[in-house]
Design a protein around this motif. Structure first.
Motif, PDB file in Angstrom:
ATOM      1  N   ASN A 146       0.822  -1.204   0.000  1.00 42.71           N
ATOM      2  CA  ASN A 146       0.000   0.000   0.000  1.00 42.71           C
ATOM      3  C   ASN A 146       0.858   1.257   0.000  1.00 42.71           C
ATOM      4  O   ASN A 146       0.568   2.238  -0.704  1.00 42.71           O
ATOM      5  N   TYR A 147       1.915   1.240   0.787  1.00 40.16           N
ATOM      6  CA  TYR A 147       2.811   2.400   0.839  1.00 40.16           C
ATOM      7  C   TYR A 147       3.474   2.633  -0.518  1.00 40.16           C
ATOM      8  O   TYR A 147       3.568   3.775  -0.989  1.00 40.16           O
ATOM      9  N   LYS A 156       1.557  10.953  -1.956  1.00 38.93           N
ATOM     10  CA  LYS A 156       2.158  11.307  -0.674  1.00 38.93           C
ATOM     11  C   LYS A 156       2.126  12.817  -0.462  1.00 38.93           C
ATOM     12  O   LYS A 156       2.239  13.598  -1.406  1.00 38.93           O
ATOM     13  N   ILE A 162      -5.063  10.163   2.266  1.00 33.70           N
ATOM     14  CA  ILE A 162      -5.918   9.815   3.407  1.00 33.70           C
ATOM     15  C   ILE A 162      -7.314   9.435   2.938  1.00 33.70           C
ATOM     16  O   ILE A 162      -7.945   8.523   3.491  1.00 33.70           O
ATOM     17  N   ASN A 166      -9.350   4.734   1.792  1.00 31.15           N
ATOM     18  CA  ASN A 166     -10.411   4.339   2.725  1.00 31.15           C
ATOM     19  C   ASN A 166     -11.765   4.874   2.302  1.00 31.15           C
ATOM     20  O   ASN A 166     -12.641   5.111   3.132  1.00 31.15           O
ATOM     21  N   PRO A 231      -2.575   6.500   8.946  1.00 27.78           N
ATOM     22  CA  PRO A 231      -2.349   6.866   7.539  1.00 27.78           C
ATOM     23  C   PRO A 231      -1.608   8.190   7.394  1.00 27.78           C
ATOM     24  O   PRO A 231      -0.728   8.320   6.536  1.00 27.78           O
ATOM     25  N   TYR A 235       1.899   8.744   5.389  1.00 27.87           N
ATOM     26  CA  TYR A 235       1.896   9.423   4.096  1.00 27.87           C
ATOM     27  C   TYR A 235       2.069  10.940   4.171  1.00 27.87           C
ATOM     28  O   TYR A 235       2.285  11.567   3.138  1.00 27.87           O
TER      29      TYR A 235
END
Length: 307
Positions: A146-147, A156, A162, A166, A231, A235
């Motif tokens: 995911n990163y 980023k 953010i 989600n 998160p 990020y």
């Protein structure tokens, strides 16, 4: 022609049913036990919050000595002034409000429309899409993938890092799908006959009649986005974009000393500030909840029970 007079029924022969039923002893004991348990649960639930308020208005010495319980000791407002004067706190608060409102709005639009589509039995590939949603409740891509994905997409240090990952909660989606499956089909058919398109039926008929479940989902999403700090920790390296929860996390992490004198000093300085920051962080959610409390239980029940 012989006429007969109908006989009047004998009312005295009819047994009267008592209008009230006296509670048995077992039921009375059951209710008393319920009341005692509920009161105990309320007290246990409220104690941490009341203790947090007491610590917010207490002096450092009493907090570190563990003498603050339900009432402030060494009353002071210095820490409130210190937190209010910290620009990082207000910057984080502004970022949290923006991120929560934006993320909740996008999440509600996507969740509501997708749930409405999946609720239709004639949708092609419906079982596949529902199974795809359920799988995400048990498996995810993992932290490192995911990163790397967020980094490769150039998200980023932006609010989209953010919001987008989600945007849809599988649990909330399934709850809303179940609610829409129970929605009266006659209303949609009548609206279609009157000339409304699918989007018109959804926007003008379905959404206004789904306030309970929508308000419940707004609460779920808003609380989730408001409380999230991890998160942002991953990020958002730019302090100008970090939410207030990450500010609070940094306070808690910075107050944990390594056992030396400087560490002990940081604990003493941070104890009161932590309480004030936590109180100010949870206060908006506490103030927001009563306005949609009446929709909460009904929304969950309507969306979780298949009729």
């Amino acid at each position: 022609m012989v006429t007969t007079t109908p006989k009047t029924p004998d009312i005295s022969a009819v047994r009267t049913v008592p209008t009230t039923v006296k509670d048995g002893r077992a039921y009375t004991v059951f209710r008393m036990v319920n009341v005692v348990l509920l009161v105990a649960i309320c007290l246990v639930t409220l104690y941490p919050f009341v203790n947090l308020i007491a610590q917010s208005f207490s002096s450092q010495g009493y907090i570190m000595a563990g003498e603050v319980n339900l009432w402030p000791k060494g009353f002071n407002l210095t820490t409130f002034e210190r937190v209010f004067g910290d620009e990082r706190f207000w910057s984080g608060y502004r970022n949290t409000i923006i991120q929560t409102v934006l993320a909740t709005t996008i999440a509600m639009v996507l969740t509501t429309t997708m749930a409405y589509a999946l609720a239709k039995g004639h949708l092609k590939g419906r079982s596949f899409f529902i199974g795809l949603v359920v799988v995400t409740m048990f498996f995810n891509g993992g932290l490192i993938p995911n990163y790397l994905l967020i980094t490769d997409l150039g998200l980023k240090n932006s609010v989209w890092a953010i919001v987008l990952p989600n945007a849809i909660s599988a649990f909330n989606l399934l709850v809303m799908k179940s609610f829409f499956e129970n929605f009266p089909a006659e209303l949609e058919e009548a609206a279609s006959i009157d000339g409304l398109t699918t989007y018109g039926v959804f926007g003008r008929i379905v959404v206004p009649l789904s306030k309970a479940v929508i308000a419940t989902m707004i609460l779920f999403y808003a609380v989730s986005f408001w409380n999230a700090w991890f998160p942002a920790f991953l990020y958002l390296s730019d302090p100008e974009l970090q939410p207030v929860t990450l500010y609070l996390r940094n306070l808690l992490a910075g107050a944990m000393g390594s056992g030396n004198e400087a560490g002990m000093e940081s604990v003493q300085i941070g104890a009161n500030i932590q309480a004030v920051a936590m109180l100010l962080t949870v206060l908006p959610i506490i103030c927001f909840y009563p306005f949609i409390q009446k929709y909460f239980v009904s929304g969950v029940m309507l969306g979780s029970v298949k009729g």
